[in-house]
Motif scaffolding. Structure first.
Motif, PDB file in Angstrom:
ATOM      1  N   ASN A   1      73.782  30.636  39.945  1.00  0.00           N
ATOM      2  CA  ASN A   1      72.665  31.065  39.103  1.00  0.00           C
ATOM      3  C   ASN A   1      71.638  31.889  39.874  1.00  0.00           C
ATOM      4  N   LYS A   2      71.431  31.531  41.120  1.00  0.00           N
ATOM      5  CA  LYS A   2      70.419  32.212  41.929  1.00  0.00           C
ATOM      6  C   LYS A   2      70.911  32.290  43.360  1.00  0.00           C
ATOM      7  N   PRO A   3      70.543  33.288  44.075  1.00  0.00           N
ATOM      8  CA  PRO A   3      69.716  34.419  43.645  1.00  0.00           C
ATOM      9  C   PRO A   3      70.542  35.449  42.885  1.00  0.00           C
ATOM     10  N   GLU A   4      69.855  36.249  42.107  1.00  0.00           N
ATOM     11  CA  GLU A   4      70.495  37.372  41.436  1.00  0.00           C
ATOM     12  C   GLU A   4      70.165  38.631  42.222  1.00  0.00           C
TER      13      GLU A   4
ATOM     14  N   ARG B   1      68.876  40.459  50.857  1.00  0.00           N
ATOM     15  CA  ARG B   1      69.084  39.809  49.552  1.00  0.00           C
ATOM     16  C   ARG B   1      70.573  39.568  49.297  1.00  0.00           C
TER      17      ARG B   1
ATOM     18  N   SER C   1      74.514  31.606  49.250  1.00  0.00           N
ATOM     19  CA  SER C   1      74.483  30.739  48.077  1.00  0.00           C
ATOM     20  C   SER C   1      75.888  30.538  47.511  1.00  0.00           C
TER      21      SER C   1
END
Length: 156
Positions: free
Chosen positions: A108-111, A137, A144
């Motif tokens: 779900n995160k990070p996008e 990023r 993740s």
């Protein structure tokens, strides 16, 4: 973490007439693609937006690998996109919808939505990512994904 770029352009357009033995045998290039997807622990999808959706070659690849046995099932995935405005975001959300049917489990995160056409340049003339902030990023997305993959595999 090992990352393998799997090329989808050699795949023929999906057509069940190309299958043999009642759908148990595919063209050789599709069989090899199936094997690569099957061996992977997780997936990082990268696609520009086309008409509010994902690129046609990616959709074709997704469809081939979903033919029985669905080799996407129960694996972790993440999505990144580059484009103008929020087009890449639309593609990401459409891919998430497709993933529901495939039993893919997206982080779900990070996008990560890269606005590729706004200065400063994010990519060089050869398409290599050169923006330090975007690189960081992207690193966070990969970390993740790695953590989520290990959790799904019961390793953490």
């Amino acid at each position: 973490m090992q990352i393998e770029c799997v090329e989808v352009s050699p795949l023929p357009m999906i057509n069940t007439d190309l299958e043999e033995e009642g759908g148990r045998k595919f063209p050789a290039v599709v069989e090899e693609f199936h094997r690569k997807i099957s061996r992977a622990d997780s997936f990082l999808f990268a696609s520009p937006e086309y008409n509010y959706s994902i690129a046609p070659p990616l959709k074709n690849a997704i469809d081939w690998a979903s033919r029985a046995p669905n080799v996407w099932a129960d694996k972790a995935a993440a999505i990144v996109s580059a484009g103008g405005n929020f087009g890449g975001g639309r593609a990401q959300y459409h891919l998430r919808q497709t993933g529901v049917y495939l039993d893919l489990h997206f982080i779900n995160k990070p996008e990560l939505f890269v606005y590729a056409f706004q200065p400063p340049a994010k990519f060089d003339a050869d398409g290599n990512l050169i923006d330090a902030e975007v690189k960081e990023r992207l690193k966070q997305v990969l970390l993740s994904l790695q953590k989520f993959t290990l959790r799904l595999q019961g390793q953490c």
